[in-house]
Design a protein around this motif. Sequence first.
Motif, PDB file in Angstrom:
ATOM      1  N   ILE A 104       0.863  -1.183   0.000  1.00 57.07           N
ATOM      2  CA  ILE A 104       0.000   0.000   0.000  1.00 57.07           C
ATOM      3  C   ILE A 104       0.896   1.228   0.000  1.00 57.07           C
ATOM      4  N   CYS A 105       0.663   2.107  -0.952  1.00 56.08           N
ATOM      5  CA  CYS A 105       1.441   3.339  -1.034  1.00 56.08           C
ATOM      6  C   CYS A 105       1.063   4.250   0.132  1.00 56.08           C
ATOM      7  N   GLU A 106       2.057   4.695   0.886  1.00 56.99           N
ATOM      8  CA  GLU A 106       1.800   5.542   2.049  1.00 56.99           C
ATOM      9  C   GLU A 106       1.394   6.955   1.639  1.00 56.99           C
ATOM     10  N   ALA A 107       1.662   7.333   0.388  1.00 60.99           N
ATOM     11  CA  ALA A 107       1.355   8.693  -0.041  1.00 60.99           C
ATOM     12  C   ALA A 107      -0.084   8.824  -0.539  1.00 60.99           C
ATOM     13  N   CYS A 108      -0.519   7.869  -1.404  1.00 60.40           N
ATOM     14  CA  CYS A 108      -1.846   7.998  -2.007  1.00 60.40           C
ATOM     15  C   CYS A 108      -2.774   6.834  -1.681  1.00 60.40           C
ATOM     16  N   ARG A 109      -2.313   5.863  -0.898  1.00 54.97           N
ATOM     17  CA  ARG A 109      -3.083   4.692  -0.465  1.00 54.97           C
ATOM     18  C   ARG A 109      -3.411   3.753  -1.626  1.00 54.97           C
ATOM     19  N   ASN A 110      -2.704   3.872  -2.720  1.00 50.60           N
ATOM     20  CA  ASN A 110      -2.919   2.978  -3.846  1.00 50.60           C
ATOM     21  C   ASN A 110      -2.384   1.583  -3.503  1.00 50.60           C
ATOM     22  N   VAL A 111      -3.069   0.532  -3.976  1.00 48.40           N
ATOM     23  CA  VAL A 111      -2.688  -0.848  -3.678  1.00 48.40           C
ATOM     24  C   VAL A 111      -1.947  -1.431  -4.876  1.00 48.40           C
ATOM     25  N   ILE A 112      -0.760  -1.987  -4.613  1.00 43.02           N
ATOM     26  CA  ILE A 112       0.036  -2.637  -5.661  1.00 43.02           C
ATOM     27  C   ILE A 112       0.137  -4.113  -5.298  1.00 43.02           C
ATOM     28  N   PRO A 113      -0.630  -4.982  -5.970  1.00 45.05           N
ATOM     29  CA  PRO A 113      -0.663  -6.396  -5.599  1.00 45.05           C
ATOM     30  C   PRO A 113       0.395  -7.223  -6.320  1.00 45.05           C
ATOM     31  N   ASN A 114       0.689  -8.377  -5.729  1.00 43.63           N
ATOM     32  CA  ASN A 114       1.441  -9.446  -6.383  1.00 43.63           C
ATOM     33  C   ASN A 114       2.826  -9.017  -6.873  1.00 43.63           C
ATOM     34  N   VAL A 115       3.582  -8.377  -5.990  1.00 44.75           N
ATOM     35  CA  VAL A 115       4.967  -8.013  -6.307  1.00 44.75           C
ATOM     36  C   VAL A 115       5.853  -9.217  -5.994  1.00 44.75           C
ATOM     37  N   GLU A 116       6.488  -9.773  -7.011  1.00 51.54           N
ATOM     38  CA  GLU A 116       7.289 -10.976  -6.834  1.00 51.54           C
ATOM     39  C   GLU A 116       8.540 -10.681  -6.025  1.00 51.54           C
ATOM     40  N   GLN A 117       8.839 -11.551  -5.070  1.00 56.82           N
ATOM     41  CA  GLN A 117      10.014 -11.396  -4.213  1.00 56.82           C
ATOM     42  C   GLN A 117      11.164 -12.211  -4.812  1.00 56.82           C
ATOM     43  N   THR A 118      12.172 -11.538  -5.310  1.00 55.13           N
ATOM     44  CA  THR A 118      13.283 -12.180  -6.001  1.00 55.13           C
ATOM     45  C   THR A 118      14.435 -12.438  -5.034  1.00 55.13           C
ATOM     46  N   PHE A 119      14.280 -13.476  -4.202  1.00 56.08           N
ATOM     47  CA  PHE A 119      15.300 -13.937  -3.269  1.00 56.08           C
ATOM     48  C   PHE A 119      15.630 -12.915  -2.183  1.00 56.08           C
ATOM     49  N   ARG A 120      14.883 -11.823  -2.102  1.00 53.09           N
ATOM     50  CA  ARG A 120      15.063 -10.845  -1.040  1.00 53.09           C
ATOM     51  C   ARG A 120      13.793 -10.004  -0.959  1.00 53.09           C
ATOM     52  N   TYR A 121      13.687  -9.222   0.126  1.00 52.89           N
ATOM     53  CA  TYR A 121      12.516  -8.373   0.293  1.00 52.89           C
ATOM     54  C   TYR A 121      12.521  -7.289  -0.778  1.00 52.89           C
ATOM     55  N   THR A 122      11.511  -7.314  -1.663  1.00 51.81           N
ATOM     56  CA  THR A 122      11.483  -6.437  -2.824  1.00 51.81           C
ATOM     57  C   THR A 122      10.229  -5.574  -2.796  1.00 51.81           C
ATOM     58  N   GLU A 123      10.424  -4.259  -2.778  1.00 49.66           N
ATOM     59  CA  GLU A 123       9.315  -3.309  -2.810  1.00 49.66           C
ATOM     60  C   GLU A 123       9.117  -2.798  -4.235  1.00 49.66           C
ATOM     61  N   PRO A 124       7.945  -2.223  -4.530  1.00 49.47           N
ATOM     62  CA  PRO A 124       7.749  -1.628  -5.866  1.00 49.47           C
ATOM     63  C   PRO A 124       8.751  -0.512  -6.120  1.00 49.47           C
ATOM     64  N   THR A 125       9.159  -0.369  -7.366  1.00 48.45           N
ATOM     65  CA  THR A 125      10.119   0.687  -7.695  1.00 48.45           C
ATOM     66  C   THR A 125       9.476   2.067  -7.696  1.00 48.45           C
ATOM     67  N   GLN A 126       8.187   2.126  -8.077  1.00 42.91           N
ATOM     68  CA  GLN A 126       7.487   3.406  -8.137  1.00 42.91           C
ATOM     69  C   GLN A 126       5.987   3.174  -8.106  1.00 42.91           C
ATOM     70  N   CYS A 127       5.267   4.068  -7.489  1.00 39.05           N
ATOM     71  CA  CYS A 127       3.811   3.969  -7.437  1.00 39.05           C
ATOM     72  C   CYS A 127       3.237   4.148  -8.840  1.00 39.05           C
ATOM     73  N   PRO A 128       2.338   3.245  -9.275  1.00 39.89           N
ATOM     74  CA  PRO A 128       1.768   3.364 -10.625  1.00 39.89           C
ATOM     75  C   PRO A 128       0.820   4.543 -10.798  1.00 39.89           C
ATOM     76  N   ASN A 129       0.419   5.180  -9.699  1.00 43.98           N
ATOM     77  CA  ASN A 129      -0.446   6.357  -9.781  1.00 43.98           C
ATOM     78  C   ASN A 129       0.345   7.513 -10.396  1.00 43.98           C
ATOM     79  N   ALA A 130      -0.131   7.996 -11.541  1.00 45.53           N
ATOM     80  CA  ALA A 130       0.608   9.019 -12.283  1.00 45.53           C
ATOM     81  C   ALA A 130       0.764  10.309 -11.496  1.00 45.53           C
ATOM     82  N   THR A 131      -0.157  10.596 -10.589  1.00 44.50           N
ATOM     83  CA  THR A 131      -0.085  11.846  -9.821  1.00 44.50           C
ATOM     84  C   THR A 131       0.689  11.693  -8.522  1.00 44.50           C
ATOM     85  N   CYS A 132       1.210  10.501  -8.262  1.00 45.32           N
ATOM     86  CA  CYS A 132       1.913  10.261  -6.995  1.00 45.32           C
ATOM     87  C   CYS A 132       3.420  10.155  -7.215  1.00 45.32           C
TER      88      CYS A 132
END
Length: 202
Positions: free
Chosen positions: A127-155
């Motif tokens: 969950i994006c702390e800035a806009c509360r957008n939900v980013i599901p199903n982020v694959e964990q590649t042998f380590r804790y992996t967060e999204p690179t950027q919020c997909p919300n264009a205004t965030c």
Amino acid sequence: MSLPNDTLANAIANDYYRYLPFLTRALHNLIAKHEPRYFKEHRQPASSSSQTGSSVTGNATSQAESMGGKTTNQQTDKLFTLAFYNLPLISRVRQLRTDSIGKLLSISGTVTRTSEVRPELYLATFICEACRNVIPNVEQTFRYTEPTQCPNATCGNRQGWRLDIRQSTFVDWQKVRIQENSSEIPTGSMPRTMDVILRGEI
């Protein structure tokens, strides 16, 4: 592993991670075709990277999309994976080298230590702390992996993420220590060991 087409068998064994997404998708399509109800009730959603990387045409696509929703017991549902048996060459622990990375191998040894079975994060929902957008199903590649950027264009948030544990997918994880067999140890040498990570159902 034995296939009528030796070329395909060798390609999978020598470049396993390249073919794994296609093999997994074929497995899902096979289960959905022959056991549609079971597949709909237990299927885990595909990772976001897999969904954007390729697509399946025809009936398999519409069927997968109709079954792509999360189930009520997200963390305990079945995770369908492939297992290979009877690889032609059995390697010794002492023979493993860096050129074996990414290949399917069969090794011989004695298990001397096992850890407890623990949950491991497999597909994470953030969950994006800035806009509360939900980013599901982020694959964990042998380590804790967060999204690179919020997909919300205004965030455009790149740092503030909160893990939604209830909507994330976990698998069983266990570490075992393998020691080379006594018959394979050269005279005057100490036995070599290696740690192996086991995931999913054994």
